[in-house]
Design a protein around this motif. Structure first.
Motif, PDB file in Angstrom:
ATOM      1  N   GLY A  24       0.676  -1.216   0.087  1.00  0.00           N
ATOM      2  CA  GLY A  24      -0.045  -0.044   0.122  1.00  0.00           C
ATOM      3  C   GLY A  24       0.936   1.353  -0.051  1.00  0.00           C
ATOM      4  N   LEU A  25       2.019   1.134  -0.342  1.00  0.00           N
ATOM      5  CA  LEU A  25       3.076   2.363  -0.355  1.00  0.00           C
ATOM      6  C   LEU A  25       2.831   3.067  -1.868  1.00  0.00           C
ATOM      7  CD1 LEU A  25       6.051   0.782   1.044  1.00  0.00           C
ATOM      8  CD2 LEU A  25       4.604   2.236   2.327  1.00  0.00           C
ATOM      9  N   ILE A  26       2.606   2.261  -2.746  1.00  0.00           N
ATOM     10  CA  ILE A  26       2.136   3.058  -3.920  1.00  0.00           C
ATOM     11  C   ILE A  26       1.001   2.380  -4.677  1.00  0.00           C
ATOM     12  CG2 ILE A  26       4.668   3.565  -4.438  1.00  0.00           C
ATOM     13  CD1 ILE A  26       4.814   1.067  -6.318  1.00  0.00           C
ATOM     14  N   VAL A  27       0.436   3.319  -5.457  1.00  0.00           N
ATOM     15  CA  VAL A  27      -0.765   2.798  -6.118  1.00  0.00           C
ATOM     16  C   VAL A  27      -0.665   3.287  -7.624  1.00  0.00           C
ATOM     17  CG1 VAL A  27      -3.382   2.990  -6.467  1.00  0.00           C
ATOM     18  CG2 VAL A  27      -2.217   3.176  -4.038  1.00  0.00           C
ATOM     19  N   PRO A  28      -0.004   2.603  -8.359  1.00  0.00           N
ATOM     20  CA  PRO A  28       0.070   2.950 -10.038  1.00  0.00           C
ATOM     21  C   PRO A  28      -1.223   2.774 -10.702  1.00  0.00           C
ATOM     22  CG  PRO A  28       0.890   0.700  -9.414  1.00  0.00           C
ATOM     23  CD  PRO A  28       0.657   1.261  -8.191  1.00  0.00           C
ATOM     24  N   GLY A  29      -1.389   3.598 -11.530  1.00  0.00           N
ATOM     25  CA  GLY A  29      -2.511   3.674 -12.401  1.00  0.00           C
ATOM     26  C   GLY A  29      -2.503   2.079 -13.304  1.00  0.00           C
ATOM     27  N   ARG A  30      -3.613   2.011 -13.935  1.00  0.00           N
ATOM     28  CA  ARG A  30      -3.496   0.724 -14.866  1.00  0.00           C
ATOM     29  C   ARG A  30      -4.101   1.281 -16.377  1.00  0.00           C
ATOM     30  NH1 ARG A  30      -1.872  -4.280 -12.554  1.00  0.00           N
ATOM     31  NH2 ARG A  30      -2.067  -3.786 -10.228  1.00  0.00           N
ATOM     32  N   PHE A  31      -3.283   0.295 -17.261  1.00  0.00           N
ATOM     33  CA  PHE A  31      -3.760   0.744 -18.533  1.00  0.00           C
ATOM     34  C   PHE A  31      -5.126  -0.087 -18.949  1.00  0.00           C
ATOM     35  CE2 PHE A  31       1.048   1.449 -19.188  1.00  0.00           C
ATOM     36  CZ  PHE A  31       1.011   2.389 -19.573  1.00  0.00           C
ATOM     37  N   ILE A  49      10.818   6.434  -0.734  1.00  0.00           N
ATOM     38  CA  ILE A  49      10.240   5.007  -0.046  1.00  0.00           C
ATOM     39  C   ILE A  49      11.811   4.320   0.195  1.00  0.00           C
ATOM     40  CG2 ILE A  49       9.369   2.679  -0.259  1.00  0.00           C
ATOM     41  CD1 ILE A  49       6.995   3.891  -1.580  1.00  0.00           C
ATOM     42  N   ARG A  50      12.391   4.196  -0.917  1.00  0.00           N
ATOM     43  CA  ARG A  50      13.895   3.646  -0.952  1.00  0.00           C
ATOM     44  C   ARG A  50      14.751   4.010   0.069  1.00  0.00           C
ATOM     45  NH1 ARG A  50      14.404  -1.062  -1.850  1.00  0.00           N
ATOM     46  NH2 ARG A  50      16.355  -1.437  -0.906  1.00  0.00           N
ATOM     47  N   THR A  51      14.893   5.511  -0.059  1.00  0.00           N
ATOM     48  CA  THR A  51      15.640   6.281   0.830  1.00  0.00           C
ATOM     49  C   THR A  51      15.121   5.794   2.415  1.00  0.00           C
ATOM     50  OG1 THR A  51      16.005   7.954  -0.751  1.00  0.00           O
ATOM     51  CG2 THR A  51      16.570   8.550   1.576  1.00  0.00           C
ATOM     52  N   LEU A  52      13.944   5.775   2.744  1.00  0.00           N
ATOM     53  CA  LEU A  52      13.516   5.695   3.983  1.00  0.00           C
ATOM     54  C   LEU A  52      13.882   3.925   4.390  1.00  0.00           C
ATOM     55  CD1 LEU A  52      10.213   7.249   3.791  1.00  0.00           C
ATOM     56  CD2 LEU A  52      12.310   8.104   5.223  1.00  0.00           C
ATOM     57  N   LEU A  61       6.283   2.029   9.550  1.00  0.00           N
ATOM     58  CA  LEU A  61       6.508   3.363  10.003  1.00  0.00           C
ATOM     59  C   LEU A  61       6.544   4.160   8.484  1.00  0.00           C
ATOM     60  CD1 LEU A  61       9.218   3.367  12.875  1.00  0.00           C
ATOM     61  CD2 LEU A  61       6.530   3.861  13.069  1.00  0.00           C
ATOM     62  N   ILE A  62       6.878   3.688   7.526  1.00  0.00           N
ATOM     63  CA  ILE A  62       7.027   4.441   6.207  1.00  0.00           C
ATOM     64  C   ILE A  62       5.641   4.624   5.766  1.00  0.00           C
ATOM     65  CG2 ILE A  62       7.673   4.279   3.893  1.00  0.00           C
ATOM     66  CD1 ILE A  62      10.354   2.619   4.893  1.00  0.00           C
ATOM     67  N   LYS A  63       4.629   3.561   5.945  1.00  0.00           N
ATOM     68  CA  LYS A  63       3.518   3.995   5.763  1.00  0.00           C
ATOM     69  C   LYS A  63       2.698   5.037   6.149  1.00  0.00           C
ATOM     70  CE  LYS A  63       1.907  -0.822   4.625  1.00  0.00           C
ATOM     71  NZ  LYS A  63       0.868  -1.625   5.154  1.00  0.00           N
ATOM     72  N   GLU A  64       3.118   5.461   7.339  1.00  0.00           N
ATOM     73  CA  GLU A  64       2.706   6.699   8.442  1.00  0.00           C
ATOM     74  C   GLU A  64       3.317   7.991   7.881  1.00  0.00           C
ATOM     75  OE1 GLU A  64       2.756   6.188  12.559  1.00  0.00           O
ATOM     76  OE2 GLU A  64       2.380   3.991  12.269  1.00  0.00           O
ATOM     77  N   LEU A  65       4.547   7.711   7.414  1.00  0.00           N
ATOM     78  CA  LEU A  65       5.322   9.021   7.086  1.00  0.00           C
ATOM     79  C   LEU A  65       5.074   9.403   5.641  1.00  0.00           C
ATOM     80  CD1 LEU A  65       7.436  11.120   7.679  1.00  0.00           C
ATOM     81  CD2 LEU A  65       9.116   9.446   7.250  1.00  0.00           C
ATOM     82  N   LEU A  66       4.796   8.620   4.763  1.00  0.00           N
ATOM     83  CA  LEU A  66       4.676   9.047   3.450  1.00  0.00           C
ATOM     84  C   LEU A  66       3.624  10.308   3.089  1.00  0.00           C
ATOM     85  CD1 LEU A  66       5.240   5.745   1.346  1.00  0.00           C
ATOM     86  CD2 LEU A  66       6.631   7.830   1.142  1.00  0.00           C
ATOM     87  N   PRO A  67       2.283  10.092   3.820  1.00  0.00           N
ATOM     88  CA  PRO A  67       1.458  11.183   3.367  1.00  0.00           C
ATOM     89  C   PRO A  67       1.919  12.541   3.757  1.00  0.00           C
ATOM     90  CG  PRO A  67       0.205   9.396   4.509  1.00  0.00           C
ATOM     91  CD  PRO A  67       1.901   9.111   4.571  1.00  0.00           C
ATOM     92  N   LEU A  68       2.617  12.417   5.010  1.00  0.00           N
ATOM     93  CA  LEU A  68       3.325  13.799   5.330  1.00  0.00           C
ATOM     94  C   LEU A  68       4.168  14.468   4.353  1.00  0.00           C
ATOM     95  CD1 LEU A  68       3.571  12.912   9.174  1.00  0.00           C
ATOM     96  CD2 LEU A  68       1.772  14.045   8.045  1.00  0.00           C
ATOM     97  N   GLU A  83       3.411  11.887  17.105  1.00  0.00           N
ATOM     98  CA  GLU A  83       3.286  10.486  17.313  1.00  0.00           C
ATOM     99  C   GLU A  83       4.470   9.506  16.354  1.00  0.00           C
ATOM    100  OE1 GLU A  83       2.321   6.809  18.708  1.00  0.00           O
ATOM    101  OE2 GLU A  83       2.073   8.541  19.539  1.00  0.00           O
ATOM    102  N   PHE A  84       4.586   9.982  15.294  1.00  0.00           N
ATOM    103  CA  PHE A  84       5.477   9.423  14.380  1.00  0.00           C
ATOM    104  C   PHE A  84       7.020   9.406  14.861  1.00  0.00           C
ATOM    105  CE2 PHE A  84       8.651   9.639  10.799  1.00  0.00           C
ATOM    106  CZ  PHE A  84       8.340   8.245  10.306  1.00  0.00           C
ATOM    107  N   LEU A  85       7.196  10.701  15.141  1.00  0.00           N
ATOM    108  CA  LEU A  85       8.667  10.958  16.108  1.00  0.00           C
ATOM    109  C   LEU A  85       8.784  10.121  17.099  1.00  0.00           C
ATOM    110  CD1 LEU A  85       9.260  14.590  15.164  1.00  0.00           C
ATOM    111  CD2 LEU A  85      10.188  12.831  14.170  1.00  0.00           C
ATOM    112  N   ARG A  86       7.730  10.110  17.920  1.00  0.00           N
ATOM    113  CA  ARG A  86       8.032   9.091  19.107  1.00  0.00           C
ATOM    114  C   ARG A  86       8.111   7.697  18.630  1.00  0.00           C
ATOM    115  NH1 ARG A  86       4.231  12.525  21.492  1.00  0.00           N
ATOM    116  NH2 ARG A  86       2.318  11.553  20.609  1.00  0.00           N
ATOM    117  N   GLU A  87       7.560   7.181  17.558  1.00  0.00           N
ATOM    118  CA  GLU A  87       7.721   5.739  17.252  1.00  0.00           C
ATOM    119  C   GLU A  87       9.267   5.833  16.432  1.00  0.00           C
ATOM    120  OE1 GLU A  87       4.855   3.337  15.361  1.00  0.00           O
ATOM    121  OE2 GLU A  87       3.306   4.440  15.923  1.00  0.00           O
ATOM    122  N   VAL A  88       9.645   6.621  15.746  1.00  0.00           N
ATOM    123  CA  VAL A  88      10.952   6.605  15.264  1.00  0.00           C
ATOM    124  C   VAL A  88      12.087   6.482  15.991  1.00  0.00           C
ATOM    125  CG1 VAL A  88      12.711   7.795  13.842  1.00  0.00           C
ATOM    126  CG2 VAL A  88      10.314   7.714  12.971  1.00  0.00           C
TER     127      VAL A  88
END
Length: 121
Positions: A24-31, A49-52, A61-68, A83-88
């Protein structure tokens, strides 16, 4: 762009792209034929994502951070961010504890090897 092109553009394997989608990190379109269609913004997200992941953050944690990081809603951003920073920090502290245990084990093995060398003489 198709998955092969997206793989080349991002430097991430097609298998990893599928995994990011499954998580659920990316949602590509579809042909119309069902093939994935990756736009530049998805490629940019993959690079984040790769960097994280390379920094050691778990997918949860990446799932939580990505929208931000990628322009998600500002509603409750401060609370989510805190909350994210606490978890990190918690993740980092657990990692530091594991490193300390491994360092102690390494020191014990080094000590054992020094003693073993002395008895060989």
């Amino acid at each position: 762009m198709k998955i092969g092109e997206a793989s080349k553009a991002s430097g991430v394997s097609a298998r990893s792209l599928r995994h990011y989608e499954d998580e659920g990190l990316i949602v590509p379109g579809r042909f119309s034929n069902g093939f994935r269609d990756y736009c530049q913004s998805t490629i940019d997200r993959v690079l984040v994502i790769r960097t994280l992941l390379e920094s050691g953050l778990p997918v949860r944690l990446i799932k939580e951070l990505l929208p931000l990081l990628t322009g998600g809603s500002d509603a409750g951003t401060d609370a989510v961010c805190a909350e994210f920073l606490r978890e990190v920090r918690s993740y980092r502290d657990r990692l530091a504890a594991r490193i300390a245990v491994l360092s102690d084990q390494q020191a014990a093995l080094d000590n054992y090897l020094r003693e073993a060398r002395r008895s060989d003489l």
